[in-house]
Design a protein around this motif. Structure first.
Motif, short mmCIF file in Angstrom:
data_model
loop_
_atom_site.label_atom_id
_atom_site.label_comp_id
_atom_site.label_asym_id
_atom_site.label_seq_id
_atom_site.Cartn_x
_atom_site.Cartn_y
_atom_site.Cartn_z
N ALA A 197 0.83 -1.20 0.00
CA ALA A 197 0.00 0.00 0.00
C ALA A 197 0.87 1.26 0.00
N LYS A 198 0.38 2.29 -0.67
CA LYS A 198 1.09 3.56 -0.72
C LYS A 198 1.11 4.19 0.67
N VAL A 199 2.27 4.73 1.04
CA VAL A 199 2.40 5.38 2.35
C VAL A 199 1.62 6.70 2.35
N VAL A 200 0.77 6.87 3.34
CA VAL A 200 0.00 8.11 3.49
C VAL A 200 0.82 9.10 4.32
N LYS A 201 1.00 10.30 3.79
CA LYS A 201 1.79 11.31 4.48
C LYS A 201 0.92 12.49 4.90
N ALA A 202 1.43 13.26 5.84
CA ALA A 202 0.71 14.46 6.30
C ALA A 202 0.59 15.46 5.15
N ILE A 203 -0.45 16.28 5.20
CA ILE A 203 -0.67 17.32 4.20
C ILE A 203 0.44 18.36 4.30
N ARG A 204 0.91 18.83 3.17
CA ARG A 204 1.99 19.82 3.16
C ARG A 204 1.59 21.05 3.98
N GLY A 205 2.48 21.44 4.88
CA GLY A 205 2.22 22.60 5.72
C GLY A 205 1.41 22.29 6.97
N MET A 206 1.12 20.99 7.19
CA MET A 206 0.42 20.56 8.40
C MET A 206 1.27 19.47 9.03
N ASN A 207 1.92 19.78 10.14
CA ASN A 207 3.03 18.98 10.62
C ASN A 207 2.72 18.18 11.88
N ASP A 208 3.33 17.01 11.97
CA ASP A 208 3.31 16.24 13.21
C ASP A 208 4.27 16.88 14.21
N ILE A 209 3.91 16.81 15.48
CA ILE A 209 4.80 17.26 16.55
C ILE A 209 5.20 16.02 17.32
N LEU A 210 6.44 15.58 17.14
CA LEU A 210 6.92 14.33 17.71
C LEU A 210 7.35 14.53 19.17
N PRO A 211 7.48 13.42 19.93
CA PRO A 211 7.69 13.55 21.38
C PRO A 211 8.84 14.46 21.81
N ASP A 212 10.01 14.35 21.17
CA ASP A 212 11.13 15.22 21.59
C ASP A 212 10.78 16.69 21.41
N GLU A 213 10.13 17.01 20.29
CA GLU A 213 9.74 18.40 20.04
C GLU A 213 8.58 18.81 20.95
N ALA A 214 7.72 17.86 21.27
CA ALA A 214 6.55 18.17 22.11
C ALA A 214 6.96 18.62 23.51
N ASP A 215 8.13 18.17 23.99
CA ASP A 215 8.60 18.63 25.29
C ASP A 215 8.73 20.15 25.31
N GLN A 216 9.21 20.72 24.20
CA GLN A 216 9.35 22.17 24.10
C GLN A 216 7.97 22.83 24.10
N TRP A 217 7.02 22.22 23.38
CA TRP A 217 5.65 22.74 23.37
C TRP A 217 5.05 22.72 24.78
N LEU A 218 5.26 21.62 25.50
CA LEU A 218 4.70 21.52 26.84
C LEU A 218 5.28 22.58 27.77
N PHE A 219 6.60 22.82 27.64
CA PHE A 219 7.23 23.88 28.44
C PHE A 219 6.61 25.22 28.11
N PHE A 220 6.45 25.50 26.82
CA PHE A 220 5.87 26.77 26.38
C PHE A 220 4.45 26.92 26.91
N GLU A 221 3.63 25.88 26.76
CA GLU A 221 2.23 25.95 27.18
C GLU A 221 2.10 26.14 28.68
N GLN A 222 2.94 25.47 29.47
CA GLN A 222 2.88 25.63 30.92
C GLN A 222 3.33 27.03 31.32
N THR A 223 4.39 27.54 30.65
CA THR A 223 4.86 28.89 30.94
C THR A 223 3.78 29.91 30.64
#
Length: 420
Positions: A2-28
């Motif tokens: 099956a063809k691999v389904v990818k995210a729509i261009r310009g709409m990005n996944d936020i992976l766990p390592d990057e999400a730590d920065q988001w969580l810090f920002f949101e809590q701040t």
């Protein structure tokens, strides 16, 4: 295959390592807004298209080119993914009569959608934090919004931002200025580009925001809105400047500052960086006293701002802000049926003691489990085998220090973890 389904261009996944920065920002951000008494409001992602046409303005890039709108085939309603949050916030305030009896300090956060060319920090699905102060008429609340931004930059470790402020005056002074602009640009119509010609009679203020190098000279010599200000608008702007100076806020006055949305009046401002390329604004806002009535409510004062989370996160990195990735306190290693039962009890006991615990799942030898424990980043491995079950104890092994492991009573583990 099956063809691999990818995210729509310009709409990005936020992976766990990057999400730590988001969580810090949101809590701040949550802590910061609590300091100023702002309360959270959450609105739907999808709204009636007409809400944004009426609030943002029909002759704007957002409505004309960028908004994701579609027809709901169940009832033929024209709907849109929200391109910004202020209109939705105002709609909710009107619908639920939140301004009855007292003004409101509100904030929201979440995804917005615009169909534009993706670039660093600017995406088709992007995220904003927006702050709205509704029912306040004086320049003091405008100053509060700007001053609280300055505090947030300190909390996030962001440096080097430049603040520009301006004024768009009242509706009456803008109408006078609009007429003068049209007359001026009509005299130079051969020098206007396609966009400027299209907006000449519908939205001439937006011509002042053109980035076309060939038009900068004509824009520079255009009439200035400050010359058309009515006296109350002038006093409002001067009082704002006084408060900012008294609070040590450095700013530049930009008389050509034009916000991209039609609903602004009087105070406008932008926080700008030179570290993220040509698109320099990371936070912008101002006063929009006419919007509540425009969307169908009773006339009321309002002002606010929005900031792009992706751009601020990129700026935090540029400024060297390091975010520590979340790691567990304990990784529990176990082998054997009785050991598994005891490991479950140990894991829940330690969680009750406010420890962060990963319980190994999937079996495997002690050696392979210990590799996973080390890779998890946990400070300690908690080892449970037949001997520990028999003794009703656990073996605690430090993973980040050259210290010997020791068999201890389970009740003592949380205290040992907190003291090391």
């Amino acid at each position: 295959m099956a063809k691999v389904v990818k995210a729509i261009r310009g709409m990005n996944d936020i992976l766990p390592d990057e999400a730590d920065q988001w969580l810090f920002f949101e809590q701040t951000v949550q802590d910061w807004l609590g300091m100023y008494g702002y309360r959270n409001i959450r609105t739907p992602i999808v709204e009636q298209t007409d809400l944004f046409v009426r609030s943002i303005g029909e002759v704007t890039d957002i409505v004309e080119k960028e908004m994701y709108s579609f027809v709901d085939h169940l009832n033929n309603d024209s709907l849109a993914l929200r391109p910004e949050g202020t209109a939705s916030c105002v709609r909710a305030v009107i619908e639920h009569n939140l301004l009855y009896g007292s003004p409101q300090r509100l904030y929201y956060s979440g995804p917005m959608f615009r169909h534009e060319r993706p670039q660093k920090g600017r995406y088709r699905q992007f995220h904003q934090v927006g702050v709205e102060a509704l029912g306040f008429s004086g320049p003091d609340i405008d100053a509060e919004l700007i001053i609280m931004c300055a505090r947030l930059w300190q909390m996030l470790g962001i440096t080097g931002l430049r603040l520009e402020i301006g004024t768009l005056g009242s509706t009456e002074s803008r109408a006078l200025h609009r007429a003068r602009l049209i007359k001026y640009f009509e005299q130079h119509v051969n020098q206007l580009d396609e966009d400027a010609n299209r907006r000449l009679h519908s939205n001439p203020l937006r011509i002042l925001d053109s980035k076309n190098p060939e038009m900068q000279s004509i824009i520079e010599h255009a009439p200035k809105l400050i010359d058309d200000l009515d006296e109350p608008s002038r006093i409002h702007f001067e009082t704002l400047q006084h408060i900012l100076r008294e609070q040590g806020i450095v700013f530049e006055i930009n008389l050509r500052l034009v916000r991209g949305l039609d609903y602004y009046n009087r105070t406008v401002f932008e926080w700008i960086t030179d570290k993220l390329g040509a698109q320099g604004a990371v936070c912008a806002g101002g006063r929009y006293d006419g919007l509540i009535e425009q969307v169908g409510g009773k006339p009321a004062s309002a002002c606010g701002f929005a900031m792009g989370i992706e751009r601020l996160l990129a700026l935090m990195q540029e400024c060297g802000k390091e975010i520590t990735h979340a790691v567990p306190d304990v990784y529990i290693v176990h082998q054997g049926e009785q050991a598994m039962d005891y490991a479950w009890r140990a894991a829940e006991f330690l969680r009750n003691e406010n420890c962060q615990v990963v319980l190994h799942c999937g079996g495997g030898s002690f050696k392979s489990q210990m590799k996973k424990a080390d890779a998890s980043g946990a400070r300690f491995a908690l080892i449970i085998g037949d001997d520990e079950v028999l003794a009703q104890a656990v073996t605690l092994k430090p993973l980040r220090e050259a210290t010997d492991q020791a068999r201890v009573d389970l009740n003592a583990v949380s205290e040992l973890i907190k003291t090391k």
